[in-house]
Design a protein around this motif. Structure first.
Motif, PDB file in Angstrom:
ATOM      1  N   GLN A  31       0.844  -1.192   0.000  1.00 29.00           N
ATOM      2  CA  GLN A  31       0.000   0.000   0.000  1.00 29.00           C
ATOM      3  C   GLN A  31       0.875   1.235   0.000  1.00 29.00           C
ATOM      4  OE1 GLN A  31      -3.361   0.239   2.768  1.00 29.00           O
ATOM      5  NE2 GLN A  31      -2.846   2.358   3.214  1.00 29.00           N
ATOM      6  N   SER A  32       0.624   2.151  -0.915  1.00 27.40           N
ATOM      7  CA  SER A  32       1.424   3.367  -1.012  1.00 27.40           C
ATOM      8  C   SER A  32       0.536   4.526  -1.401  1.00 27.40           C
ATOM      9  CB  SER A  32       2.548   3.195  -2.041  1.00 27.40           C
ATOM     10  OG  SER A  32       3.274   4.390  -2.207  1.00 27.40           O
ATOM     11  N   LEU A  33       0.650   5.622  -0.673  1.00 28.46           N
ATOM     12  CA  LEU A  33      -0.119   6.824  -0.977  1.00 28.46           C
ATOM     13  C   LEU A  33       0.560   7.684  -2.031  1.00 28.46           C
ATOM     14  CD1 LEU A  33      -1.215   7.851   2.641  1.00 28.46           C
ATOM     15  CD2 LEU A  33      -2.507   6.546   0.944  1.00 28.46           C
ATOM     16  N   ILE A  34       1.813   7.404  -2.314  1.00 27.50           N
ATOM     17  CA  ILE A  34       2.557   8.119  -3.348  1.00 27.50           C
ATOM     18  C   ILE A  34       3.131   7.108  -4.320  1.00 27.50           C
ATOM     19  CG2 ILE A  34       3.127  10.075  -1.858  1.00 27.50           C
ATOM     20  CD1 ILE A  34       5.851   8.845  -1.404  1.00 27.50           C
ATOM     21  N   GLU A  35       3.631   7.590  -5.438  1.00 30.59           N
ATOM     22  CA  GLU A  35       4.183   6.693  -6.453  1.00 30.59           C
ATOM     23  C   GLU A  35       5.421   5.979  -5.908  1.00 30.59           C
ATOM     24  OE1 GLU A  35       5.821   6.833 -11.082  1.00 30.59           O
ATOM     25  OE2 GLU A  35       4.988   8.627 -10.106  1.00 30.59           O
ATOM     26  N   TYR A  36       5.440   4.660  -6.046  1.00 36.76           N
ATOM     27  CA  TYR A  36       6.556   3.864  -5.524  1.00 36.76           C
ATOM     28  C   TYR A  36       6.676   2.576  -6.322  1.00 36.76           C
ATOM     29  CZ  TYR A  36       9.375   0.909  -2.500  1.00 36.76           C
ATOM     30  OH  TYR A  36      10.349   0.075  -2.024  1.00 36.76           O
ATOM     31  N   THR A  89      14.165   4.486  -4.021  1.00 35.84           N
ATOM     32  CA  THR A  89      15.244   4.460  -3.030  1.00 35.84           C
ATOM     33  C   THR A  89      14.713   4.043  -1.659  1.00 35.84           C
ATOM     34  OG1 THR A  89      14.901   6.789  -2.470  1.00 35.84           O
ATOM     35  CG2 THR A  89      16.439   6.297  -4.270  1.00 35.84           C
ATOM     36  N   TYR A  90      15.656   3.721  -0.770  1.00 32.47           N
ATOM     37  CA  TYR A  90      15.297   3.412   0.608  1.00 32.47           C
ATOM     38  C   TYR A  90      14.604   4.605   1.270  1.00 32.47           C
ATOM     39  CZ  TYR A  90      18.080  -0.906   0.676  1.00 32.47           C
ATOM     40  OH  TYR A  90      18.573  -2.162   0.446  1.00 32.47           O
ATOM     41  N   GLY A  91      15.079   5.810   0.954  1.00 30.47           N
ATOM     42  CA  GLY A  91      14.471   6.994   1.545  1.00 30.47           C
ATOM     43  C   GLY A  91      13.014   7.148   1.158  1.00 30.47           C
ATOM     44  N   ARG A  92      12.687   6.886  -0.119  1.00 26.72           N
ATOM     45  CA  ARG A  92      11.290   6.979  -0.543  1.00 26.72           C
ATOM     46  C   ARG A  92      10.463   5.868   0.094  1.00 26.72           C
ATOM     47  NH1 ARG A  92       8.881  10.157  -3.985  1.00 26.72           N
ATOM     48  NH2 ARG A  92       6.907   9.590  -4.970  1.00 26.72           N
ATOM     49  N   ALA A  93      11.052   4.702   0.277  1.00 25.12           N
ATOM     50  CA  ALA A  93      10.329   3.617   0.944  1.00 25.12           C
ATOM     51  C   ALA A  93       9.973   4.004   2.378  1.00 25.12           C
ATOM     52  CB  ALA A  93      11.167   2.343   0.924  1.00 25.12           C
ATOM     53  N   LEU A  94      10.908   4.643   3.077  1.00 24.86           N
ATOM     54  CA  LEU A  94      10.614   5.105   4.432  1.00 24.86           C
ATOM     55  C   LEU A  94       9.545   6.189   4.431  1.00 24.86           C
ATOM     56  CD1 LEU A  94      14.192   5.228   5.997  1.00 24.86           C
ATOM     57  CD2 LEU A  94      12.342   3.650   6.580  1.00 24.86           C
ATOM     58  N   LEU A  95       9.547   7.042   3.403  1.00 28.58           N
ATOM     59  CA  LEU A  95       8.499   8.056   3.286  1.00 28.58           C
ATOM     60  C   LEU A  95       7.135   7.408   3.085  1.00 28.58           C
ATOM     61  CD1 LEU A  95       7.635  11.008   3.068  1.00 28.58           C
ATOM     62  CD2 LEU A  95       8.206  10.919   0.624  1.00 28.58           C
ATOM     63  N   VAL A  96       7.090   6.343   2.285  1.00 24.63           N
ATOM     64  CA  VAL A  96       5.838   5.603   2.115  1.00 24.63           C
ATOM     65  C   VAL A  96       5.362   5.046   3.455  1.00 24.63           C
ATOM     66  CG1 VAL A  96       4.814   3.536   1.082  1.00 24.63           C
ATOM     67  CG2 VAL A  96       6.247   5.045  -0.302  1.00 24.63           C
ATOM     68  N   GLY A  97       6.282   4.463   4.225  1.00 21.89           N
ATOM     69  CA  GLY A  97       5.917   3.938   5.535  1.00 21.89           C
ATOM     70  C   GLY A  97       5.444   5.016   6.487  1.00 21.89           C
ATOM     71  N   ALA A 140       2.112  -2.082   5.795  1.00 20.80           N
ATOM     72  CA  ALA A 140       3.395  -1.454   5.462  1.00 20.80           C
ATOM     73  C   ALA A 140       3.522  -0.088   6.127  1.00 20.80           C
ATOM     74  CB  ALA A 140       3.528  -1.313   3.947  1.00 20.80           C
ATOM     75  N   ASP A 141       3.718  -0.082   7.450  1.00 22.32           N
ATOM     76  CA  ASP A 141       3.941   1.174   8.142  1.00 22.32           C
ATOM     77  C   ASP A 141       5.433   1.452   8.249  1.00 22.32           C
ATOM     78  OD1 ASP A 141       4.650  -0.747  10.088  1.00 22.32           O
ATOM     79  OD2 ASP A 141       4.206   0.683  11.687  1.00 22.32           O
ATOM     80  N   LEU A 142       5.807   2.472   8.995  1.00 22.52           N
ATOM     81  CA  LEU A 142       7.207   2.876   9.098  1.00 22.52           C
ATOM     82  C   LEU A 142       8.073   1.779   9.688  1.00 22.52           C
ATOM     83  CD1 LEU A 142       9.281   5.227   8.854  1.00 22.52           C
ATOM     84  CD2 LEU A 142       8.686   5.812  11.210  1.00 22.52           C
ATOM     85  N   VAL A 143       7.573   1.091  10.715  1.00 22.80           N
ATOM     86  CA  VAL A 143       8.363   0.049  11.379  1.00 22.80           C
ATOM     87  C   VAL A 143       8.530  -1.159  10.468  1.00 22.80           C
ATOM     88  CG1 VAL A 143       8.425  -1.531  13.343  1.00 22.80           C
ATOM     89  CG2 VAL A 143       7.695   0.833  13.673  1.00 22.80           C
ATOM     90  N   ALA A 144       7.468  -1.552   9.783  1.00 25.94           N
ATOM     91  CA  ALA A 144       7.558  -2.722   8.907  1.00 25.94           C
ATOM     92  C   ALA A 144       8.534  -2.478   7.754  1.00 25.94           C
ATOM     93  CB  ALA A 144       6.172  -3.078   8.372  1.00 25.94           C
ATOM     94  N   ILE A 145       8.414  -1.333   7.088  1.00 27.52           N
ATOM     95  CA  ILE A 145       9.322  -1.018   5.985  1.00 27.52           C
ATOM     96  C   ILE A 145      10.741  -0.807   6.498  1.00 27.52           C
ATOM     97  CG2 ILE A 145       9.858   0.704   4.215  1.00 27.52           C
ATOM     98  CD1 ILE A 145       6.910   1.030   3.725  1.00 27.52           C
TER      99      ILE A 145
END
Length: 396
Positions: free
Chosen positions: A73-78, A83-91, A346-351
């Motif tokens: 689940q992602s609220l932004i394009e992913y 990158t890892y940074g964008r993955a953390l932003l998704v979380g 897929a929250d911040l901790v899971a990602i």
């Protein structure tokens, strides 16, 4: 003789110096500060040495590396190439989504249940009591498992989906709703909504000043609702109705199109909302009981009905008791969202855990977790403190 006199005068001065509370307090604080600095220095040195022995590079440069994994689940394009940074932003955005929606729902349910516990209707009072006692005494992780494994997972398969009104379907893979597709000039609707919020604020401010000056009330609620609904509708019509809907359609084995709300989010959202609402209900009940009974009697003597008494007299005074402990429940709900990893949300901790396993940057990931949750807690506390100050009773 002179040396004895000097010793005799110096000893009391030294004793009085050490017994001075101010000096003694400064001394103890300085000792604690020095010990704390030495301890932090030892921790940092020990960590750096262990990283050097394990040949692990420190720093946050790994955030620009390719993630290589997908997110459900992602609220932004992913994508996996992000990158890892964008993955953390998704979380982070997923964490904020479940926290904000959970806080709103828990507040509404908790407020209603708290008032229901004081109802004169025996059935409503007992139902609210049972709800509070059940959810308040169950660990939140078990509540999450109840919704995920006991409710959502036993729903029918997609080809046997439960059809709901407005083209909505419910099955074991989540809730499928129509997706809104905005066209050109849709930004005018947002501008109209923001303008309605600003006008509602000015109306409420002017109505309050009028009531304080003359005692006459103004229908702020209905006026604000008219503005919040009417202005966006006017902007929507002026922009040519730039909205279409993509409805989910049933195929042989699955549903296609529309918007899918994953069962992991639904389970986490419902669990945290209903769990926290049980505590908020007790806070609301205690706040209402904390208002003097004489306030209700005075309102009744003035001819106010029970509903008006509750809305205009009891609740405004109870809020100054409710808001401080309510802040703690909002913080608990935000932090409890980290339990999402138990159901695969897929929250911040899971990602962050996935990135930790791939990159080995455990210290940096844990530091990001700590800073994010600390920041969310501070922002929530600051907003609630401001709201508490606005709702405080002001003496004339």
């Amino acid at each position: 003789m002179a040396s004895q006199e000097t010793i005799r005068h110096t000893a009391p001065a030294r004793a009085s110096f050490l017994n001075d509370p101010k000096v003694r307090g400064i001394f103890y604080q300085a000792v604690v500060f020095i010990v704390l600095v030495v301890f932090i220095y030892w921790i940092i040195g020990n960590t750096v040495e262990n990283l050097r022995r394990a040949n692990i590079a420190s720093g946050f440069g790994f955030l620009s590396g390719r993630a290589g994994f997908d997110v459900s689940q992602s609220l932004i394009e992913y994508s996996s190439d992000s990158t890892y940074g964008r993955a953390l932003l998704v979380g982070l955005l997923n964490t904020l989504l479940v926290a904000v929606t959970g806080i709103v729902t828990a507040s509404i349910v908790g407020f209603l249940v708290g008032i229901g516990r004081l109802s004169k209707n025996w059935l409503i009072r007992k139902i609210c009591t049972v709800y509070v006692e059940v959810f308040r005494n169950i660990p939140p992780l078990l509540v999450i498992f109840f919704w995920y494994l006991g409710v959502l997972s036993v729903l029918p398969l997609p080809r046997e989906s439960i059809e709901l009104p407005f083209g909505t379907y419910l099955n074991s893979r989540g809730l499928f709703t129509p997706r809104m597709i905005w066209g050109d000039n849709a930004w005018l609707v947002g501008v109209g909504f923001l303008l309605a919020i600003a006008m509602s604020w000015f109306v409420a401010r002017a109505a309050r000043a009028r009531q304080m000056a003359s005692g006459q009330q103004f229908p702020v609620l209905w006026t604000s609702l008219g503005l919040l609904i009417g202005l966006p509708l006017l902007a929507f019509a002026a922009s040519g109705f730039p909205l279409t809907f993509e409805f989910p359609t049933q195929s042989t084995f699955n549903l296609t199109g529309g918007l899918q709300i994953k069962p992991e989010f639904i389970a986490l959202y419902l669990a945290l909302s209903f769990y926290t609402a049980s505590f908020i209900a007790e806070i609301v009940r205690a706040g209402i009981l904390g208002v003097s009974r004489g306030q209700s009697e005075a309102a009744a003597a003035l001819g106010l009905r029970p509903r008006s008494t509750l809305r205009l007299v009891i609740v405004p005074q109870a809020l100054r008791i409710i808001i401080p402990p309510l802040t703690s429940q909002y913080l608990n709900l935000t932090k409890n969202s980290s339990l999402a990893v138990a159901v695969g949300y897929a929250d911040l901790v899971a990602i962050g855990g996935t990135i930790l396993n791939q990159s080995g940057q455990s210290i940096e990931i844990v530091a990001i977790w700590m800073m994010v949750y600390l920041g969310l807690s501070l922002v929530t506390s600051a907003f609630m403190n401001w709201f508490n100050a606005k709702m405080a009773l002001v003496e004339r």
